[in-house]
Design a protein around this motif. Structure first.
Motif, PDB file in Angstrom:
ATOM      1  N   ALA A  54       0.793  -1.232   0.000  1.00 12.32           N
ATOM      2  CA  ALA A  54       0.000   0.000   0.000  1.00 12.32           C
ATOM      3  C   ALA A  54       0.824   1.280   0.000  1.00 12.32           C
ATOM      4  O   ALA A  54       0.245   2.367  -0.105  1.00 12.32           O
ATOM      5  CB  ALA A  54      -0.946  -0.005   1.207  1.00 12.32           C
ATOM      6  N   HIS A  55       2.148   1.172   0.111  1.00 17.84           N
ATOM      7  CA  HIS A  55       2.934   2.413   0.098  1.00 17.84           C
ATOM      8  C   HIS A  55       4.401   2.169  -0.199  1.00 17.84           C
ATOM      9  O   HIS A  55       5.080   1.428   0.513  1.00 17.84           O
ATOM     10  CB  HIS A  55       2.819   3.128   1.451  1.00 17.84           C
ATOM     11  CG  HIS A  55       3.456   4.480   1.459  1.00 17.84           C
ATOM     12  ND1 HIS A  55       2.993   5.526   0.701  1.00 17.84           N
ATOM     13  CD2 HIS A  55       4.538   4.970   2.123  1.00 17.84           C
ATOM     14  CE1 HIS A  55       3.742   6.597   0.903  1.00 17.84           C
ATOM     15  NE2 HIS A  55       4.702   6.289   1.764  1.00 17.84           N
ATOM     16  N   ASP A  56       4.874   2.804  -1.261  1.00 18.99           N
ATOM     17  CA  ASP A  56       6.297   2.753  -1.581  1.00 18.99           C
ATOM     18  C   ASP A  56       6.639   4.007  -2.378  1.00 18.99           C
ATOM     19  O   ASP A  56       5.762   4.678  -2.905  1.00 18.99           O
ATOM     20  CB  ASP A  56       6.618   1.485  -2.417  1.00 18.99           C
ATOM     21  CG  ASP A  56       8.072   1.050  -2.293  1.00 18.99           C
ATOM     22  OD1 ASP A  56       8.934   1.891  -2.006  1.00 18.99           O
ATOM     23  OD2 ASP A  56       8.343  -0.151  -2.497  1.00 18.99           O
ATOM     24  N   HIS A  57       7.906   4.334  -2.402  1.00 19.31           N
ATOM     25  CA  HIS A  57       8.442   5.346  -3.314  1.00 19.31           C
ATOM     26  C   HIS A  57       9.424   4.541  -4.159  1.00 19.31           C
ATOM     27  O   HIS A  57      10.563   4.310  -3.735  1.00 19.31           O
ATOM     28  CB  HIS A  57       9.153   6.467  -2.557  1.00 19.31           C
ATOM     29  CG  HIS A  57       8.296   7.138  -1.523  1.00 19.31           C
ATOM     30  ND1 HIS A  57       7.654   8.327  -1.738  1.00 19.31           N
ATOM     31  CD2 HIS A  57       7.949   6.756  -0.263  1.00 19.31           C
ATOM     32  CE1 HIS A  57       6.961   8.672  -0.646  1.00 19.31           C
ATOM     33  NE2 HIS A  57       7.134   7.720   0.259  1.00 19.31           N
ATOM     34  N   LEU A  58       8.959   4.086  -5.316  1.00 20.61           N
ATOM     35  CA  LEU A  58       9.698   3.045  -6.033  1.00 20.61           C
ATOM     36  C   LEU A  58      11.113   3.469  -6.431  1.00 20.61           C
ATOM     37  O   LEU A  58      12.005   2.631  -6.557  1.00 20.61           O
ATOM     38  CB  LEU A  58       8.908   2.597  -7.265  1.00 20.61           C
ATOM     39  CG  LEU A  58       7.639   1.800  -6.946  1.00 20.61           C
ATOM     40  CD1 LEU A  58       6.796   1.596  -8.200  1.00 20.61           C
ATOM     41  CD2 LEU A  58       7.988   0.442  -6.328  1.00 20.61           C
ATOM     42  N   ILE A 166      -2.120  10.790   0.900  1.00 12.59           N
ATOM     43  CA  ILE A 166      -1.243  11.829   1.463  1.00 12.59           C
ATOM     44  C   ILE A 166      -0.577  11.309   2.744  1.00 12.59           C
ATOM     45  O   ILE A 166      -1.202  10.605   3.543  1.00 12.59           O
ATOM     46  CB  ILE A 166      -2.074  13.119   1.734  1.00 12.59           C
ATOM     47  CG1 ILE A 166      -1.172  14.269   2.211  1.00 12.59           C
ATOM     48  CG2 ILE A 166      -3.221  12.874   2.713  1.00 12.59           C
ATOM     49  CD1 ILE A 166      -1.866  15.639   2.125  1.00 12.59           C
ATOM     50  N   HIS A 167       0.727  11.626   2.904  1.00 14.93           N
ATOM     51  CA  HIS A 167       1.362  11.354   4.204  1.00 14.93           C
ATOM     52  C   HIS A 167       0.670  12.265   5.216  1.00 14.93           C
ATOM     53  O   HIS A 167       0.611  13.480   5.003  1.00 14.93           O
ATOM     54  CB  HIS A 167       2.838  11.740   4.189  1.00 14.93           C
ATOM     55  CG  HIS A 167       3.704  10.941   3.252  1.00 14.93           C
ATOM     56  ND1 HIS A 167       4.205  11.429   2.083  1.00 14.93           N
ATOM     57  CD2 HIS A 167       4.171   9.669   3.341  1.00 14.93           C
ATOM     58  CE1 HIS A 167       4.960  10.518   1.492  1.00 14.93           C
ATOM     59  NE2 HIS A 167       4.953   9.433   2.222  1.00 14.93           N
ATOM     60  N   ALA A 168       0.182  11.705   6.302  1.00 12.39           N
ATOM     61  CA  ALA A 168      -0.536  12.545   7.273  1.00 12.39           C
ATOM     62  C   ALA A 168      -0.283  12.052   8.687  1.00 12.39           C
ATOM     63  O   ALA A 168      -0.114  10.852   8.923  1.00 12.39           O
ATOM     64  CB  ALA A 168      -2.032  12.528   6.975  1.00 12.39           C
ATOM     65  N   VAL A 196      -1.344   8.101   4.960  1.00 12.54           N
ATOM     66  CA  VAL A 196      -0.168   7.247   5.099  1.00 12.54           C
ATOM     67  C   VAL A 196       0.534   7.587   6.419  1.00 12.54           C
ATOM     68  O   VAL A 196       0.815   8.754   6.687  1.00 12.54           O
ATOM     69  CB  VAL A 196       0.800   7.438   3.913  1.00 12.54           C
ATOM     70  CG1 VAL A 196       2.018   6.531   4.076  1.00 12.54           C
ATOM     71  CG2 VAL A 196       0.093   7.158   2.599  1.00 12.54           C
ATOM     72  N   HIS A 197       0.737   6.584   7.204  1.00 14.09           N
ATOM     73  CA  HIS A 197       1.412   6.612   8.522  1.00 14.09           C
ATOM     74  C   HIS A 197       0.437   6.803   9.684  1.00 14.09           C
ATOM     75  O   HIS A 197       0.200   5.876  10.434  1.00 14.09           O
ATOM     76  CB  HIS A 197       2.562   7.619   8.580  1.00 14.09           C
ATOM     77  CG  HIS A 197       3.654   7.310   7.599  1.00 14.09           C
ATOM     78  ND1 HIS A 197       4.308   6.111   7.602  1.00 14.09           N
ATOM     79  CD2 HIS A 197       4.165   8.026   6.564  1.00 14.09           C
ATOM     80  CE1 HIS A 197       5.193   6.099   6.623  1.00 14.09           C
ATOM     81  NE2 HIS A 197       5.120   7.236   5.977  1.00 14.09           N
ATOM     82  N   GLY A 198      -0.101   8.033   9.873  1.00  6.97           N
ATOM     83  CA  GLY A 198      -1.100   8.234  10.932  1.00  6.97           C
ATOM     84  C   GLY A 198      -0.605   7.955  12.342  1.00  6.97           C
ATOM     85  O   GLY A 198      -1.409   7.676  13.232  1.00  6.97           O
ATOM     86  N   THR A 246       5.332  -0.706   2.748  1.00  8.60           N
ATOM     87  CA  THR A 246       6.747  -0.794   3.108  1.00  8.60           C
ATOM     88  C   THR A 246       7.378   0.561   3.323  1.00  8.60           C
ATOM     89  O   THR A 246       8.329   0.690   4.091  1.00  8.60           O
ATOM     90  CB  THR A 246       7.566  -1.473   1.997  1.00  8.60           C
ATOM     91  OG1 THR A 246       7.368  -0.750   0.777  1.00  8.60           O
ATOM     92  CG2 THR A 246       7.164  -2.914   1.837  1.00  8.60           C
ATOM     93  N   ASP A 247       6.879   1.598   2.592  1.00 11.49           N
ATOM     94  CA  ASP A 247       7.644   2.824   2.420  1.00 11.49           C
ATOM     95  C   ASP A 247       8.941   2.431   1.698  1.00 11.49           C
ATOM     96  O   ASP A 247       9.112   1.276   1.276  1.00 11.49           O
ATOM     97  CB  ASP A 247       7.907   3.523   3.755  1.00 11.49           C
ATOM     98  CG  ASP A 247       7.807   5.049   3.604  1.00 11.49           C
ATOM     99  OD1 ASP A 247       8.035   5.540   2.486  1.00 11.49           O
ATOM    100  OD2 ASP A 247       7.503   5.723   4.592  1.00 11.49           O
ATOM    101  N   SER A 248       9.867   3.377   1.520  1.00  8.51           N
ATOM    102  CA  SER A 248      11.054   3.063   0.716  1.00  8.51           C
ATOM    103  C   SER A 248      12.236   2.702   1.612  1.00  8.51           C
ATOM    104  O   SER A 248      12.169   2.800   2.836  1.00  8.51           O
ATOM    105  CB  SER A 248      11.430   4.265  -0.153  1.00  8.51           C
ATOM    106  OG  SER A 248      12.065   5.232   0.661  1.00  8.51           O
TER     107      SER A 248
HETATM  108 ZN   LIG Z   1       6.208   7.612   2.162  1.00  6.23          ZN
END
Ligand SMILES: [Zn+2]
Length: 389
Positions: A54-58, A166-168, A196-198, A246-248
């Motif tokens: 659900a989340h990465d910066h490839l 959005i990262h929030a 994303v994150h919360g 995962t995030d990056s």
């Molecule tokens: Zn991120």
């Protein structure tokens, strides 16, 4: 293609001994005329739905972790680490972006991911049939309230039925905690939105979030590295849809299988299974059939050795043996490759990942490694693990 002999996951707890036929990128529980006349015998294996990250910066997965936390919030982390004219970011940026995106795709593929939500603009490279994984295409996005002053315009320009990502609340201080109220005041929480994150989401925010159309992406190791803590367990165990990401590599420990294993310290295996299958499919409003194996759905599979456990526990304790996307083999272990018709292995290339083993994948690994080694000192590390051919 006919896939036979395996147990097939029908939920986190249940399996069925059924045959799968693939054709035109989809799966059928009965023979289909478009299915090519190939048979893959997967006796001793469990077929799971392809995972959704659900989340990465490839483009950021060749870098090492950056920073020395914990920080009070993500803005403080970003100010500390962003030095594009210094190593290692400087050397990293000399690797052409399409190559870095390919590596990000390969990182995901090697962990059984078939669909990834990339947090940045959708890049044309994702449309190339040779890209290692599917990338979510229908979404609006902004980096964060802090780094995207135009976030409200971006939100308004996003079609009403697309998720806005959005990262929030990425922090443990007042500024991070206050972002939920800011988003709510603008009406942003009344439309499909993915936070994303919360980490700054508090128990007192729960009644509000339950009334709204919010999904949360949980990135445990990234949060622990940058902030020293992650999502509150009350939030994790609430009815709010939560997907695992995962995030990056600049903040996370590894890939989606690594995240699952860390996340299992606080969340049970069945909920985790949903966090990488059905919940991201729902949060990102993916077409019917994503995140599950169903008659007529996409032929996206992750195959693991069957140790007789539930699909949820199998996912936590095994490595990928085979990954198919749109019914095509994208990754295969040497063990399964020995049982495959040779025609299925044509054009695959060897890759070795530290701690995971040797595979054949559909990407042009030798070219990618050659080009990457021009800019970066070997060994090339992908999300922290050495990678070679
Ligand atoms: Zn991120």
């Amino acid at each position: 293609m006919l896939i036979r002999g395996a147990r097939v996951a029908t939920s986190s707890a249940q399996t069925a001994g059924i045959n799968l036929w693939t054709g035109n990128g989809r799966v059928s529980f009965s023979p289909v005329p478009s299915s090519r006349h190939l048979t893959l015998d997967l006796d001793g294996s469990l077929v799971l739905p392809g995972l959704i990250n659900a989340h990465d910066h490839l483009e950021l997965n060749l870098l090492p972790k950056l920073g020395c936390g914990p920080y009070p919030n993500a803005s403080a982390w970003a100010r500390d680490i962003y030095h594009p004219d210094e190593p290692p970011i400087k050397q990293h940026l000399t690797v052409p972006k399409p190559l870095r995106l390919q590596w990000g795709g390969i990182k995901n593929l090697l962990s059984g991911v078939t669909t990834v939500a990339h947090h940045n603009a959708f890049h044309p490279a994702f449309l190339d049939p040779s890209f290692p994984v599917r990338v979510v295409k229908r979404y609006g996005w902004a980096h964060s309230l802090h780094f995207s002053p135009d976030w409200e315009t971006r939100l308004q320009n996003t079609p009403a039925d697309y998720p806005f990502v959005i990262h929030a609340a990425e922090g443990v201080d007042e500024a991070a905690r206050g972002e939920i109220q800011i988003l709510d005041k603008t009406g942003a929480l009344n439309r499909p939105i993915v936070l994303v994150h919360g980490v700054g989401v508090g128990r007192s925010d729960l009644p509000l979030l339950k009334r709204r159309t919010v999904g949360i992406v949980w990135c445990p190791t990234s949060n622990l590295f940058t902030l020293g803590r992650s999502l509150d367990t009350t939030i994790l165990n609430s009815a709010i849809p939560i997907a695992l990401g995962t995030d990056s590599a600049i903040t996370a420990d590894g890939d989606l299988l690594d995240e699952l294993r860390i996340a299992h310290r606080t969340v049970d295996a069945h909920r985790l299974y949903k966090m990488v299958t059905s919940e991201p499919a729902r949060i990102f409003k993916l077409p019917a059939g994503f995140g599950q194996i169903c008659d007529g759905g996409p032929a996206d599979f992750l195959v693991m050795n069957d140790s007789g456990q539930t699909p949820a526990m199998t996912l936590l304790e095994n490595d990928p043996q085979l990954v198919m996307i749109r019914g095509r083999v994208q990754l295969i272990s040497s063990e399964i490759a020995r049982r495959c018709p040779l025609s299925m292995l044509q054009s695959l290339q060897p890759i070795e990942l530290e701690g995971r083993g040797r595979y054949l994948v559909s990407s042009d690994v030798s070219h990618l490694l050659d080009e990457t080694k021009r800019a970066l000192q070997p060994p090339v590390r992908l999300a922290g693990k050495a990678v070679g051919a």
